[in-house]
Every structure is written in C-alpha cells, then in structure tokens.
Scaffold this motif. Structure first.
Motif, PDB file in Angstrom:
ATOM      1  N   PRO A 162      10.907   1.899  -5.804  1.00 58.65           N
ATOM      2  CA  PRO A 162      10.209   2.327  -7.022  1.00 58.65           C
ATOM      3  C   PRO A 162      10.291   3.850  -7.180  1.00 58.65           C
ATOM      4  CG  PRO A 162       8.629   1.782  -5.314  1.00 58.65           C
ATOM      5  CD  PRO A 162       9.983   1.551  -4.733  1.00 58.65           C
ATOM      6  N   ILE A 163      11.431   4.300  -7.622  1.00 53.93           N
ATOM      7  CA  ILE A 163      11.722   5.726  -7.635  1.00 53.93           C
ATOM      8  C   ILE A 163      10.744   6.480  -8.539  1.00 53.93           C
ATOM      9  CG2 ILE A 163      13.443   5.443  -9.465  1.00 53.93           C
ATOM     10  CD1 ILE A 163      15.046   7.723  -8.096  1.00 53.93           C
ATOM     11  N   GLY A 164      10.220   7.582  -8.017  1.00 54.73           N
ATOM     12  CA  GLY A 164       9.308   8.408  -8.788  1.00 54.73           C
ATOM     13  C   GLY A 164       7.872   7.938  -8.790  1.00 54.73           C
ATOM     14  N   ALA A 165       7.566   6.842  -8.104  1.00 52.63           N
ATOM     15  CA  ALA A 165       6.183   6.347  -8.073  1.00 52.63           C
ATOM     16  C   ALA A 165       5.314   7.302  -7.249  1.00 52.63           C
ATOM     17  CB  ALA A 165       6.135   4.953  -7.465  1.00 52.63           C
ATOM     18  N   PRO A 166       4.082   7.558  -7.678  1.00 49.25           N
ATOM     19  CA  PRO A 166       3.182   8.409  -6.902  1.00 49.25           C
ATOM     20  C   PRO A 166       2.730   7.699  -5.626  1.00 49.25           C
ATOM     21  CG  PRO A 166       2.024   7.490  -8.780  1.00 49.25           C
ATOM     22  CD  PRO A 166       3.466   7.096  -8.936  1.00 49.25           C
ATOM     23  N   LEU A 167       2.164   8.479  -4.716  1.00 47.68           N
ATOM     24  CA  LEU A 167       1.800   7.933  -3.413  1.00 47.68           C
ATOM     25  C   LEU A 167       0.828   6.765  -3.516  1.00 47.68           C
ATOM     26  CD1 LEU A 167       1.442  11.271  -1.413  1.00 47.68           C
ATOM     27  CD2 LEU A 167       3.211   9.535  -1.094  1.00 47.68           C
ATOM     28  N   ASN A 168      -0.157   6.850  -4.401  1.00 46.48           N
ATOM     29  CA  ASN A 168      -1.132   5.765  -4.517  1.00 46.48           C
ATOM     30  C   ASN A 168      -0.468   4.461  -4.952  1.00 46.48           C
ATOM     31  OD1 ASN A 168      -3.223   7.422  -3.727  1.00 46.48           O
ATOM     32  ND2 ASN A 168      -3.941   7.837  -5.807  1.00 46.48           N
ATOM     33  N   ASP A 169       0.460   4.558  -5.899  1.00 41.74           N
ATOM     34  CA  ASP A 169       1.177   3.360  -6.334  1.00 41.74           C
ATOM     35  C   ASP A 169       2.084   2.830  -5.222  1.00 41.74           C
ATOM     36  OD1 ASP A 169      -0.083   3.811  -8.711  1.00 41.74           O
ATOM     37  OD2 ASP A 169       1.728   3.878  -9.937  1.00 41.74           O
ATOM     38  N   LEU A 170       2.727   3.726  -4.499  1.00 40.38           N
ATOM     39  CA  LEU A 170       3.591   3.299  -3.395  1.00 40.38           C
ATOM     40  C   LEU A 170       2.789   2.542  -2.340  1.00 40.38           C
ATOM     41  CD1 LEU A 170       5.812   6.479  -2.983  1.00 40.38           C
ATOM     42  CD2 LEU A 170       6.619   4.201  -3.655  1.00 40.38           C
ATOM     43  N   ALA A 171       1.575   2.995  -2.080  1.00 41.35           N
ATOM     44  CA  ALA A 171       0.736   2.324  -1.095  1.00 41.35           C
ATOM     45  C   ALA A 171       0.440   0.885  -1.519  1.00 41.35           C
ATOM     46  CB  ALA A 171      -0.564   3.101  -0.897  1.00 41.35           C
ATOM     47  N   VAL A 172       0.168   0.680  -2.812  1.00 40.81           N
ATOM     48  CA  VAL A 172      -0.083  -0.670  -3.317  1.00 40.81           C
ATOM     49  C   VAL A 172       1.184  -1.516  -3.228  1.00 40.81           C
ATOM     50  CG1 VAL A 172      -0.740  -2.030  -5.339  1.00 40.81           C
ATOM     51  CG2 VAL A 172      -1.923   0.121  -4.837  1.00 40.81           C
ATOM     52  N   LEU A 173       2.295  -0.956  -3.638  1.00 39.87           N
ATOM     53  CA  LEU A 173       3.562  -1.692  -3.614  1.00 39.87           C
ATOM     54  C   LEU A 173       3.946  -2.069  -2.187  1.00 39.87           C
ATOM     55  CD1 LEU A 173       5.296   0.546  -6.264  1.00 39.87           C
ATOM     56  CD2 LEU A 173       4.948  -1.920  -6.518  1.00 39.87           C
ATOM     57  N   ALA A 174       3.750  -1.146  -1.253  1.00 36.64           N
ATOM     58  CA  ALA A 174       4.082  -1.426   0.141  1.00 36.64           C
ATOM     59  C   ALA A 174       3.191  -2.525   0.713  1.00 36.64           C
ATOM     60  CB  ALA A 174       3.953  -0.156   0.972  1.00 36.64           C
ATOM     61  N   ARG A 175       1.968  -2.561   0.266  1.00 41.96           N
ATOM     62  CA  ARG A 175       1.033  -3.581   0.749  1.00 41.96           C
ATOM     63  C   ARG A 175       1.314  -4.947   0.122  1.00 41.96           C
ATOM     64  NH1 ARG A 175      -3.246  -1.022  -0.566  1.00 41.96           N
ATOM     65  NH2 ARG A 175      -3.780  -2.126  -2.494  1.00 41.96           N
ATOM     66  N   GLU A 176       1.732  -4.967  -1.132  1.00 43.40           N
ATOM     67  CA  GLU A 176       1.850  -6.221  -1.866  1.00 43.40           C
ATOM     68  C   GLU A 176       3.237  -6.866  -1.784  1.00 43.40           C
ATOM     69  OE1 GLU A 176      -0.567  -7.871  -3.361  1.00 43.40           O
ATOM     70  OE2 GLU A 176      -2.052  -6.349  -2.792  1.00 43.40           O
ATOM     71  N   LEU A 177       4.272  -6.076  -1.575  1.00 42.15           N
ATOM     72  CA  LEU A 177       5.622  -6.637  -1.563  1.00 42.15           C
ATOM     73  C   LEU A 177       6.040  -6.984  -0.131  1.00 42.15           C
ATOM     74  CD1 LEU A 177       7.351  -4.254  -4.138  1.00 42.15           C
ATOM     75  CD2 LEU A 177       6.510  -6.576  -4.512  1.00 42.15           C
ATOM     76  N   PRO A 178       6.757  -8.087   0.049  1.00 40.86           N
ATOM     77  CA  PRO A 178       7.086  -8.559   1.401  1.00 40.86           C
ATOM     78  C   PRO A 178       8.362  -7.961   1.990  1.00 40.86           C
ATOM     79  CG  PRO A 178       7.808 -10.174  -0.193  1.00 40.86           C
ATOM     80  CD  PRO A 178       7.153  -9.069  -0.988  1.00 40.86           C
ATOM     81  N   VAL A 179       8.838  -6.868   1.418  1.00 40.84           N
ATOM     82  CA  VAL A 179      10.069  -6.223   1.897  1.00 40.84           C
ATOM     83  C   VAL A 179       9.809  -4.725   2.049  1.00 40.84           C
ATOM     84  CG1 VAL A 179      11.601  -7.923   0.812  1.00 40.84           C
ATOM     85  CG2 VAL A 179      10.923  -5.864  -0.450  1.00 40.84           C
ATOM     86  N   PRO A 180      10.674  -4.012   2.774  1.00 39.64           N
ATOM     87  CA  PRO A 180      10.509  -2.565   2.884  1.00 39.64           C
ATOM     88  C   PRO A 180      10.530  -1.877   1.524  1.00 39.64           C
ATOM     89  CG  PRO A 180      12.073  -3.361   4.510  1.00 39.64           C
ATOM     90  CD  PRO A 180      11.788  -4.507   3.606  1.00 39.64           C
ATOM     91  N   VAL A 181       9.616  -0.935   1.340  1.00 42.43           N
ATOM     92  CA  VAL A 181       9.559  -0.136   0.122  1.00 42.43           C
ATOM     93  C   VAL A 181      10.146   1.241   0.423  1.00 42.43           C
ATOM     94  CG1 VAL A 181       8.003   1.056  -1.478  1.00 42.43           C
ATOM     95  CG2 VAL A 181       7.645  -1.362  -0.933  1.00 42.43           C
TER      96      VAL A 181
END
Length: 247
Positions: free
Chosen positions: A181-200
């Motif tokens: 998720p290029i350009g995503a802020p840290l808070n969004d990256l944290a959610v994506l990393a928690r919710e998606l089952p693959v490396p972010v």
C-alpha cells in the motif's frame, strides 16, 4: 542467484520474522549499486522502476519494457542474492509474457501496481490480472514472490484505508504473496498489517523526513523498500559533485 532455490529463499526471507523486524530490500538501480548493497550484507534486492529508468535516461514510467527487463537481468547477474523486480503494471504485456521475461531476467519476484497513467484500475480487473500472472508464474513454495501494489493512497480515495483493505483482500485471494500500500501512513499500515494475511510492504523515505525503516517495522510491515529514493539520493550526490567541479 536465480531459479527455484532463489525464489524459495526470497519467500523464506519474508516470513518467520520477529515482531518489529522487517525484511529490508534496497532498490538497486544498476549492477554497481546492486553489488554495493550485496557486499554490505543485504540478503535480497528489489529493483526500482524509477531508479532503473533514470539510469537509462528515461523519466519514471517511460522506460520501454525491453530496456527495463534487460537492466533487471544485468542487476541479477551482478549479485548472488535474490532479486525482485518492479515492473510497473507489466507494460501492457500478457501475463504469460510477463512471467517469461521475469524468468529470462532471473528475477524471482515482482511488483505489479494497480494504476495506469495516474488512474486506478478497477479492483476486480486488477484481481483478474494478478490471478493470471500468478498462474503464469507458478505457485507453491518455490514460485516467484508476487507483490501487489495498492495505489489508493497515491491516487486519491474518499476512504483510502477501507479501499486498501478491500483491494488487499481481493489481491491476496487472487494469489498475491504480499501487498504494497504505497504511500499509506503508519496508522493505516498498522491496520493493514494486522488485517491482511500476507506480508505488508512499507515505503521508507530516505533522507527526506518520511517513515524510517524502524517506524515501518514497528507498524507491522514485514517488508520495507525505498522506491526510487536511493537512486535519487545517489544522483543528488552526483549533481552536487558536478556543480562543485564546474565552479
């Protein structure tokens, strides 16, 4: 390093990492840079399309496919570690040819973005494209690592996190091994990393005040890359040297 052993190694490097630890893939734009990163001890590399284009005299997004894949092949030959290639959205090539060209170049992973000419591709269309590329690449523990870029934070969206999650899930279902998720802020990256089952994959900004490797890893990113930032920093040094010499 090429072939199934290199692909399996690249996959292995993405997984079984400690919390707060990320796989850092410097963006090598030419063979000399690739050797420098490998000699420094990095375990894998990721070519940046913008940096490679600049090294060949093109603006970002304007490098022809033939020249990009040839440059990737030269980088792969220069080092003994796995190399993943940023190939934009595949240059309009059919999935079978994308897979063939990656194999010929020796790359054991690739980035594919979900926008063209600054516009997002429909999520369903992109998922179908990724599924076709996945099939052409082959799957399994020694298949090339398919990293699906999500451009909603770059291209504009009323609800970028919600859309990034939806696209990320669709791309994983289509066979993506990682989501970027290029350009995503840290808070969004944290959610994506928690919710998606693959490396972010998080984008580190080198020397310009953006997210650092440590910050991205702390947010849950299992993979960190730099886009064309390392190449741009190197070329900035060249420009400063040129100005000094021309005084």
């Amino acid at each position: 390093m090429t072939g199934t052993a290199a692909a399996a190694r690249l996959r292995e490097l993405h997984h079984n990492r400690k919390p707060g630890e990320a796989l850092v893939l410097p963006g090598a734009w030419d063979p000399a840079a690739a050797r420098a990163f490998a000699q420094a001890g990095f375990t894998a590399l990721a070519t940046p399309s913008a940096g490679v284009a600049a090294s060949l005299g093109y603006a970002d997004g304007e490098c022809p496919a033939d020249e990009m894949f040839a440059a990737v092949a030269r980088i792969v030959r220069a080092v003994g570690i796995p190399v993943s290639a940023d190939i934009e959205r595949g240059y309009g090539l059919p999935p079978s040819e994308i897979a063939e060209r990656l194999r010929d170049a020796g790359a054991v992973g690739c980035n594919l973005e979900d926008s063209v000419d600054g516009e997002l591709v429909a999520a369903g269309e992109q998922a179908e494209f990724l599924a076709a590329v996945r099939e052409a690449l082959g799957d399994g523990p020694d298949g090339p690592f398919l990293n699906a870029r999500v451009d909603v934070h770059l291209r504009g969206s009323e609800k970028p996190l919600e859309e990034a999650l939806a696209r990320g899930r669709a791309y994983v279902a289509a066979g993506a091994d990682g989501v970027y998720p290029i350009g995503a802020p840290l808070n969004d990256l944290a959610v994506l990393a928690r919710e998606l089952p693959v490396p972010v994959n998080g984008l580190a900004r080198f020397a310009d005040g953006g997210p650092s490797v440590a910050e991205l890893a702390a947010a849950g990113c299992a993979r960190v890359t730099f886009g064309g930032g390392l190449a741009e920093h190197a070329y900035k040094g060249v420009r400063e040297m040129a100005a000094e010499l021309h005084r």
